[in-house]
Design a protein around this motif. Structure first.
Motif, PDB file in Angstrom:
ATOM      1  N   GLN A 145       0.788  -1.232   0.000  1.00 19.52           N
ATOM      2  CA  GLN A 145       0.000   0.000   0.000  1.00 19.52           C
ATOM      3  C   GLN A 145       0.820   1.281   0.000  1.00 19.52           C
ATOM      4  O   GLN A 145       0.261   2.373  -0.133  1.00 19.52           O
ATOM      5  CB  GLN A 145      -0.922   0.015   1.219  1.00 19.52           C
ATOM      6  N   TYR A 160      -3.065  -0.256  -7.639  1.00 17.89           N
ATOM      7  CA  TYR A 160      -3.721  -1.374  -8.338  1.00 17.89           C
ATOM      8  C   TYR A 160      -3.673  -1.163  -9.853  1.00 17.89           C
ATOM      9  O   TYR A 160      -3.314  -2.085 -10.609  1.00 17.89           O
ATOM     10  CB  TYR A 160      -5.169  -1.506  -7.877  1.00 17.89           C
ATOM     11  N   GLU A 161      -4.023   0.031 -10.299  1.00 22.21           N
ATOM     12  CA  GLU A 161      -4.049   0.324 -11.734  1.00 22.21           C
ATOM     13  C   GLU A 161      -2.647   0.227 -12.330  1.00 22.21           C
ATOM     14  O   GLU A 161      -2.462  -0.260 -13.448  1.00 22.21           O
ATOM     15  CB  GLU A 161      -4.623   1.717 -11.970  1.00 22.21           C
ATOM     16  N   LYS A 168      -6.028   2.833  -5.300  1.00 21.85           N
ATOM     17  CA  LYS A 168      -6.539   2.681  -6.671  1.00 21.85           C
ATOM     18  C   LYS A 168      -5.412   2.825  -7.688  1.00 21.85           C
ATOM     19  O   LYS A 168      -5.335   2.071  -8.662  1.00 21.85           O
ATOM     20  CB  LYS A 168      -7.615   3.729  -6.957  1.00 21.85           C
TER      21      LYS A 168
END
Length: 214
Positions: A101, A130-131, A127
């Protein structure tokens, strides 16, 4: 086009703040004592802390557009971070992520982009991470953590030895003071915060060293 807003705590600025904060606190308390008004010293110290926070924190917007990552800092009156030139996603070789993270760095063929998103006020960081993983998956990008990076540079064994020495010395000192002067809350603070953190770091480094031998 996708946009992600991240709160950034640059480590070099955090270390600067941590180094000078005790000095500032002591100096301002002495100033308050000289003025016969400790409250003045405390008020100035509170202003100092707000200034350090403003110095350390940055708001970074990352845009994914036409195969590129584009970076834009929210401008501040002072203490702005240096601009980051866009990078091609295809040029990314390595991503350094801690605990799944905290995005530390994006390494390309010719440069390293330091990110260091905050644990608090994460905003769109999960986000984006992850992307970024999805976008770089097809390019066989290496995803590592900070300990892997230290291992690559040959630092981790030395760091492990230093951490072990500090851990042993800290444990011995706490034990000595407990035996000599009895147990108090300050000892408990060291035991619950300082020593366990060193132990955790040691276990993480030990595992990385073991993995590299396989």
């Amino acid at each position: 086009m996708q946009k992600f807003e991240l709160t950034i705590f640059r480590q070099s600025r955090v270390l600067f703040g941590l180094f000078f904060t005790p000095i500032a606190l002591i100096g301002l308390l002495i100033l308050g004592a000289e003025l016969n008004n400790i409250l003045i010293g405390l008020i100035i110290f509170a202003i100092y802390l707000l200034t350090i926070y403003y110095f350390v924190v940055g708001q970074l917007t990352i845009t994914i557009d036409n195969g590129q990552l584009k970076f834009n800092w929210t401008r501040k009156l002072i203490f702005n971070y240096e601009d980051i030139e866009p990078i091609n996603i295809a040029d990314i070789n390595t991503i350094v992520i801690d605990s799944g993270q905290l995005l530390r760095k994006i390494v390309t063929t010719d440069r390293t982009i330091k990110i260091n998103n905050a644990k608090v006020q994460q905003k769109d960081a999960p986000k984006f991470i992850y992307e970024l993983g999805v976008l770089t998956k097809e390019n066989n990008v290496r995803e590592i953590d900070s300990w892997d990076e230290w291992a690559d540079k040959g630092y981790i064994k030395t760091a492990y030895r230093i951490n072990t020495i500090i851990l042993v010395l800290a444990t011995v000192l706490v034990t000595f003071f407990i035996i000599k002067k009895g147990f108090n809350s300050r000892h408990l603070f060291l035991i619950l915060l300082f020593i366990p953190q060193l132990f955790l770091y040691g276990q993480q480094m030990k595992q990385k060293i073991k993995n590299n031998k396989k």
